[in-house]
Design an enzyme around this catalytic site. Structure first.
Site, PDB file in Angstrom:
ATOM      1  N   LYS A  15       0.835  -1.218   0.000  1.00  0.00           N
ATOM      2  CA  LYS A  15       0.000   0.000   0.000  1.00  0.00           C
ATOM      3  C   LYS A  15       0.868   1.266   0.000  1.00  0.00           C
ATOM      4  O   LYS A  15       0.610   2.192  -0.754  1.00  0.00           O
ATOM      5  CB  LYS A  15      -0.888   0.050   1.254  1.00  0.00           C
ATOM      6  N   ARG A 129      11.818  -7.364   4.925  1.00  0.00           N
ATOM      7  CA  ARG A 129      11.819  -5.903   4.740  1.00  0.00           C
ATOM      8  C   ARG A 129      12.860  -5.275   5.665  1.00  0.00           C
ATOM      9  O   ARG A 129      12.772  -5.388   6.872  1.00  0.00           O
ATOM     10  CB  ARG A 129      10.417  -5.357   5.043  1.00  0.00           C
ATOM     11  N   ARG A 173      -0.045  -9.000  13.212  1.00  0.00           N
ATOM     12  CA  ARG A 173      -0.672  -7.983  12.361  1.00  0.00           C
ATOM     13  C   ARG A 173      -1.547  -8.638  11.293  1.00  0.00           C
ATOM     14  O   ARG A 173      -2.611  -8.136  10.952  1.00  0.00           O
ATOM     15  CB  ARG A 173       0.390  -7.097  11.709  1.00  0.00           C
TER      16      ARG A 173
END
Ligand code: ADP
Length: 231
Positions: A15, A129, A173
């Site tokens: 996103k 990441r 999450r």
């Protein structure tokens, strides 16, 4: 004409990356509630102190805190031509609060772009990441190797991971997303503004699909192709 957009999808669906591209293309602000919270945490404000433990373990900050933050942000002048919301609304009460706020402002969402990525790929993306604490650049080691010894290619700083990208928080999450956030899509589907976009594959290919999903909202250029610029 305004362009009021939300980018919607699980953690790690891209996103933020796509929102920045839309921001550059249409000149409307990218509003990431995750970035707002991380800035508050870094500045050690009252809100930041309250939010840190919640964010680090992968839980959601309360709706009572989040809704007024976003309302105040949307009332700022740079949102007049439109905005790209990223990471909000994340719960049904947030969606209802946002609907009311937008209605009071005489506007409503033009499109909710849903970036679809399968869960196993999300876990891989999040655990891969890496961030440069100095310049903010992100690396996926499989896609682009950092310099020797886990250092940034630009400034040589040692790369770090977001606290909430560590496996336990990342999994949490994703669980919270499936339980609390996925139902928000059902809130917007009957309105007919949800566009489902395949979020897998190269970043540029995903951007093309996102732009195609906005096609009817973007004024056509004289050649008949989607223009992409703001009117
Ligand atoms: P991601 O979508 O990759 O999980 P974000 O950067 O959007 O990450 O958000 C990071 C964290 O910030 C979330 O896990 C949550 O703790 C908090 N957060 C962000 N947006 C909201 C929101 N709308 N409501 C509650 N908490 C939020």
């Amino acid at each position: 004409m305004t362009l009021d957009l939300a980018l919607y999808g699980p953690p790690g669906s891209g996103k933020g990356t796509q929102a920045e591209r839309l921001r550059d293309r249409f000149g409307i602000p990218h509003i990431s509630t995750g970035d707002i919270l991380r800035a508050e945490i870094a500045a050690k404000t009252d809100l930041g102190r309250q939010a840190k433990a919640i964010v680090d373990r992968g839980d959601l900050v309360s709706d009572e805190i989040m809704i007024p933050i976003v309302k105040a942000r949307l009332a700022q002048k740079d949102c007049e031509p439109g905005f790209i919301l990223d990471g909000f609304p994340r719960t049904i009460p947030q969606a209802e609060g946002l609907d009311r706020a937008l209605e009071e402002m005489g506007r409503s969402f033009d499109r909710v772009i849903y970036l679809e990525v399968p869960v196993p790929e999300l876990v891989e993306r999040l655990s891969d990441r890496w961030l440069c604490p100095k310049c903010g650049r992100t690396y996926g080691k499989r896609a682009e190797a950092p310099a020797d010894g886990n250092r940034c290619r630009v400034d040589g700083a040692e790369l770090t991971q977001r606290e909430d990208d560590r496996p336990e928080a990342a999994q949490r999450r994703i669980d919270v997303y499936l339980r609390e956030t996925l139902p928000v899509l059902g809130h917007y589907r009957p309105v007919g503004i949800v566009a489902d976009v395949d979020g897998t594959g190269p970043i540029d290919a995903v951007t093309e699909r996102v732009l195609a999903a906005l096609g009817d909202l973007i004024p056509p250029s004289p050649s008949g192709r989607a223009e992409g610029g703001r009117p």
